[in-house]
Design a protein around this motif. Sequence first.
Motif, short mmCIF file in Angstrom:
data_model
loop_
_atom_site.label_atom_id
_atom_site.label_comp_id
_atom_site.label_asym_id
_atom_site.label_seq_id
_atom_site.Cartn_x
_atom_site.Cartn_y
_atom_site.Cartn_z
N VAL A 183 0.83 -1.21 0.00
CA VAL A 183 0.00 0.00 0.00
C VAL A 183 0.86 1.26 0.00
O VAL A 183 0.62 2.20 -0.76
N LEU A 184 1.89 1.26 0.86
CA LEU A 184 2.78 2.42 0.94
C LEU A 184 3.50 2.66 -0.40
O LEU A 184 3.66 3.80 -0.83
N PHE A 185 3.93 1.57 -1.02
CA PHE A 185 4.61 1.69 -2.31
C PHE A 185 3.67 2.29 -3.35
O PHE A 185 4.06 3.16 -4.12
N TRP A 186 2.43 1.82 -3.36
CA TRP A 186 1.44 2.31 -4.32
C TRP A 186 1.16 3.79 -4.10
O TRP A 186 1.12 4.58 -5.05
N VAL A 187 0.97 4.18 -2.82
CA VAL A 187 0.69 5.58 -2.50
C VAL A 187 1.87 6.46 -2.87
O VAL A 187 1.71 7.52 -3.48
N ALA A 188 3.09 6.01 -2.52
CA ALA A 188 4.29 6.78 -2.84
C ALA A 188 4.45 6.95 -4.34
O ALA A 188 4.84 8.02 -4.83
N ARG A 189 4.15 5.89 -5.08
CA ARG A 189 4.27 5.95 -6.53
C ARG A 189 3.28 6.94 -7.13
O ARG A 189 3.63 7.70 -8.04
N LEU A 191 1.92 9.54 -5.57
CA LEU A 191 2.33 10.89 -5.20
C LEU A 191 3.52 11.37 -6.04
O LEU A 191 3.57 12.53 -6.45
N ARG A 192 4.45 10.45 -6.28
CA ARG A 192 5.61 10.80 -7.09
C ARG A 192 5.19 11.16 -8.51
O ARG A 192 5.68 12.15 -9.09
N LYS A 193 4.27 10.36 -9.06
CA LYS A 193 3.80 10.62 -10.42
C LYS A 193 3.07 11.96 -10.48
O LYS A 193 3.23 12.73 -11.44
N LYS A 194 2.28 12.24 -9.42
CA LYS A 194 1.54 13.50 -9.38
C LYS A 194 2.50 14.68 -9.31
O LYS A 194 2.29 15.70 -9.98
N ASN A 195 3.55 14.55 -8.51
CA ASN A 195 4.54 15.62 -8.40
C ASN A 195 5.29 15.83 -9.71
O ASN A 195 5.60 16.97 -10.09
N GLU A 196 5.59 14.72 -10.40
CA GLU A 196 6.28 14.83 -11.68
C GLU A 196 5.42 15.58 -12.71
O GLU A 196 5.93 16.39 -13.48
N ILE A 197 4.13 15.27 -12.70
CA ILE A 197 3.20 15.95 -13.63
C ILE A 197 3.15 17.44 -13.30
O ILE A 197 3.18 18.30 -14.20
N LYS A 198 3.07 17.76 -12.00
CA LYS A 198 3.00 19.16 -11.59
C LYS A 198 4.28 19.90 -11.97
O LYS A 198 4.23 21.05 -12.45
#
Length: 212
Positions: A183-189, A191-198
């Motif tokens: 779950v933590l890996f999925w959430v971190a991934r 969030l990371r993808k969202k930050n990269e898009i931003k």
Amino acid sequence: METVLKFIYDNGIPAMFIIILLEYACFPVSSEIVLPFAGAFAAAKNTPFLLILALSSLAGVLGTSICYLIGRLGGDRLLHKIMKRFPKTEKSITTSYEKFGKFGSYVVCIGRVIPIIRTYIAFVAGAVEQPYAIFLGFSALGITVWNCLLIGIGYFLRENWTHAISYYTRYKNILIPVLLLIVLFWVARRLRKKNEIKMQECFNEYRRQNRN
């Protein structure tokens, strides 16, 4: 517990929905028995797995929202009264507060698969006035993961679900941390993808401004 299972068996999916809702609303019902049984029952009735998972997750979200609302209206004072009247709840409630202070919003998701805090985390989220939209999102994720695991055991093993649960009970101290890591890996991934898009959007905006 036999009465609860018989209620589901006699009344089908509507009964399952009600029982799961009550379990997430902190009624004394064991999800580790009800969810696998619901999965086995759904498989026997040829109900699609994704449908039973969606219904159970919706029931869970509604049930935990009741606890959130009670915590929001009653606040810390209500939880202190619960601990005073029912001393056995003190450890779970105190741990929920500690985890909330340490992990913040994420604990609403993670707490769904931790037996010691999963019952009271919604009360605490309400008491500390976590925004409902955030609570709802993280709760839905955690509930879906938890339900997927336990309903999946019953759905895919069917009549052997009781044997599987005995193994799950024996080894859940290993399974739960593994599930948490997933779950933590999925959430971190995410969030990371969202930050990269931003960041990419900011970079594109910067380039547009420089061109002008």
